[in-house]
Every structure is written in structure tokens, then in C-alpha cells.
Enzyme design. Structure first.
Site: not given
Ligand code: GLA
Length: 362
Positions: A118, A173
């Protein structure tokens, strides 16, 4: 293809959950349909010890990660984990910055097969350099792993990540909704779909655009809407990471996630991502080239009223270089042949519904 904990469980993950999900992967038919990876997302870490080793949350993973990975492997599945290129993960837990080689060695020693990496707390870090550093650390650790880049498309990874990772997120997301937009940036799947058009040239075997994990079965949409979402992820040659509770899914959810005819479009060995060739109000037509001189066509009605249209095939056959005069039309959700390309197809689609056909070369 696999499953990831985040969309349904957030940080509420544990050894018990992973074991039960691994059992369910096999019992539900998901494994047979091709789902292979079980990935735990954010929330398994806690701190670092005096030597810098990553320490897991002992309440959630009392025996560490290795026995969990071993259990997943014993089911004929693969195991994945999550970290972050910055100082901290998005949940504020320790990230891998400054510990890349040490973390990669730990993952390899636990039997990890997949790393989602990430981009929270990256400060002034350069994305390409940060992801390349972890790629090199994974190579050095010596265990083959899928490397999933999750920097949300912010620095256009499709331009630089082909040799760095195997897949890269293209957007913020996904949310369990049709086309919502959250203040902090989360998006419904139809909004994400829009952002995939034009990226098709960057996808191919070993280097995929990732429009994020599936929301199918999480409760925010109807079964037909989930069918649309799943169909389009198949058309996009997207990674298919289920994000629901597969221990207790409904019959409808299972039918969607394990539709082998739709999955074979997703997994086609040419690895081409579909192109959008029509967009008019809510109506969209996408075409995915397949091996064996075939194509898949999706007629998607994202609008609020029904649409009726006549599809004349010769133009499409020419445009995609299909050489035979006649192809059988296979409806990939009804699982039946619905005609041939000899006559125009009259398409009627209700709002928020889809027709997905394969032109079969026989
Ligand atoms: C980010 C990523 C998500 C998930 C969250 C976890 O938002 O894009 O897919 O992994 O972090 O905290």
C-alpha cells in the site's frame, strides 16, 4: 483469482477466520472455479521488536503467520499478506519503509506467496523507487511472490510498473455501492469502471490493471447489480479477488462468483482487457478479444430506463478481425446459445442489467 479480507472484514481478521475461509474456498466450489490466493489485508501487524522484526498481533494470530500459511497451503491454496511502502499502513500500523529486505525475508520464511503493498504515509517518497525497492527485496528473499502495487493510480503506475509488479490498482478504494462517491475518495464500481476505459493497452499477462477487489455478496447491491459488477471485472481481465464472507454466501452470490463461462473470459490466455466501443447515456458496449479468434461482448445498461438496440454483427466482426462468416452467440449468464451472427441481435436490457455474450468459433 483469490480472496482478500478487507472489503468485508476490515481489520477484524484472525487465524481462525483465515482457516475457515480456506475451508470454505474448497467446500463452496470457489477453488474449483479457479480462486487460489487467500490474502490478509491490513491489521495483522502490531509493532517491531528491538531488532526491527515485524511483530504480529498476538491476539489475532497467536501462533504467528507461518502456521496460517501452512494451513492454507495444505488446502492446495496460496497465501498472501499486506504491507505498506511508507512508515505506516493505512490503519497506522508499522509499514515497511526502511525494513524492506528484512520484511521480505520474513514473508519468504513464513511461506508467503503474494504481497499487497500500500501507499499510506509515503511522505515525499517516490512511488517507482519505493515499489522497485520492495520488488528487489522480494527477489533477494528468493521465494516467488505475486507483487500487488496499491498506490491507487495516483502516479499512473501503468506507465512505470510493468516490470515492477504484477498488478497495480488504478483508482481509489471500491465501495459496496453502484456509483457512489465518498468524501474521502471511495468509489462505487460503475465510477471505477469509467476510469478503466483507455487503460487497456497497459494490461497483459504478468502485468495487470487492478480496478480493486470485488464487492459481490457484501449486501449493498442487488444480485443483478453484482452480476453486472462481476461481468465487467471479467471483461476487464481484472484480478478477481472476492471480498465477501464466502463461509456463508447465498446461492445467488456463489452462482455469480463461480460462473465458469464468465471466468473463462476473464482468464483467457491472450490477457486482453476489454475496450469500450459505445457509450451513450447509461448504455455501454465493451468488447474483449479472446484467444482462438473469438470475442466477448458486454452490453451494459448503467442507466435508469430500459434500452433496446439492434446489433448488426458484420461491422463488429470486421473491427476485431474475426475472419469467419458466422459465429454462435453464447449467453454467458443463461448458459445457452441465443443465435448466430448471421442475423442482427435485438438486445433488450433492463436498467442496471447486462447481457454478456461470447462469439464462439465453431
Ligand atoms: C487502503 C487500500 C485498501 C486497503 C486499506 C487497508 O485504503 O487501498 O485496499 O488495503 O488501505 O487499510
Amino acid at each position: 483469482m483469490g480472496w482478500n479480507s478487507w472489503n468485508r472484514f476490515g481489520t477484524d481478521i484472525s487465524e481462525k477466520l483465515v482457516r475457515e475461509i480456506a475451508d470454505a474456498m474448497v467446500e463452496s466450489g470457489m477453488k474449483d472455479a479457479g480462486y487460489a490466493y487467500i490474502v490478509i489485508d491490513d491489521g495483522w501487524q502490531m509493532s517491531r521488536d528491538a531488532d526491527g522484526n515485524i511483530v504480529m498481533n498476538h491476539e489475532r494470530f497467536p501462533n504467528g503467520i507461518k502456521p496460517v500459511a501452512d494451513y492454507v497451503h495444505s488446502k492446495g491454496l496460496k497465501f498472501g499478506i499486506y504491507s505498506d511502502a511508507g512508515r505506516k499502513t493505512c490503519q497506522g500500523l508499522p509499514g515497511s519503509r526502511g525494513y524492506e529486505y528484512q520484511d521480505a525475508r520474513a514473508y519468504a520464511s513464513w511461506g508467503v506467496d503474494y504481497l499487497k503493498y500500500d501507499w499510506c504515509y509515503h511522505g515525499t517518497q517516490n512511488s517507482e523507487a519505493s515499489y522497485t525497492l520492495m520488488r528487489d527485496a522480494l527477489y533477494a528473499a528468493g521465494r516467488p511472490m505475486v507483487f500487488s502495487i496499491c498506490e491507487w493510480g495516483t502516479t499512473r503506475p501503468w506507465l512505470w510498473a510493468g516490470d515492477v509488479g504484477h498488478l497495480w490498482r488504478t483508482t481509489e478504494d471500491i465501495q459496496d455501492c453502484w456509483d457512489c462517491v465518498n468524501e474521502w475518495g471511495g468509489l462505487g464500481w460503475v465510477k471505477i469502471l469509467d476510469k478503466q476505459a483507455g487503460l487497456e493497452q497497459y494490461a497483459g499477462p504478468g502485468h495487470w490493471n487492478d480496478p480493486d477487489m470485488l464487492e459481490v455478496g457484501n449486501g449493498g447491491m442487488t444480485a443483478t447489480e453484482y452480476k453486472c459488477h462481476f461481468s465487467m471485472w471479467c471483461m476487464l481481465a481484472a484480478p478477481l479477488m472476492a471480498g465477501n464472507d464466502i463461509r456463508s454466501m447465498s446461492h445467488e452470490t456463489r452462482e455469480i462468483l463461480t460462473n465458469k463461462e464468465a471466468i473463462s473470459v476473464n482468464q483467457d490466455k491472450l490477457g486482453k482487457q476489454a475496450r469500450r466501443i459505445v457509450q451513450s447515456d447509461g448504455y455501454q458496449m465493451w468488447v474483449k478479444e479472446l484467444s482462438g479468434n473469438e470475442i466477448a461482448v458486454a452490453f451494459f445498461n448503467g442507466g435508469d430506463s430500459s434500452i433496446t438496440t439492434n446489433v448488426s454483427w458484420p461491422y463488429i466482426l470486421r473491427k476485431f478481425g474475426l475472419k469467419k462468416k458466422s459465429y454462435t452467440l453464447r449467453d454467458l449468464w443463461k448458459h445457452e446459445n441465443i443465435g448466430t451472427t448471421d442475423t442482427p441481435l435485438q438486445v433488450r436490457i433492463k436498467p442496471h442489467d447486462i447481457l454478456m455474450v461470447r462469439l464462439v468459433n465453431n
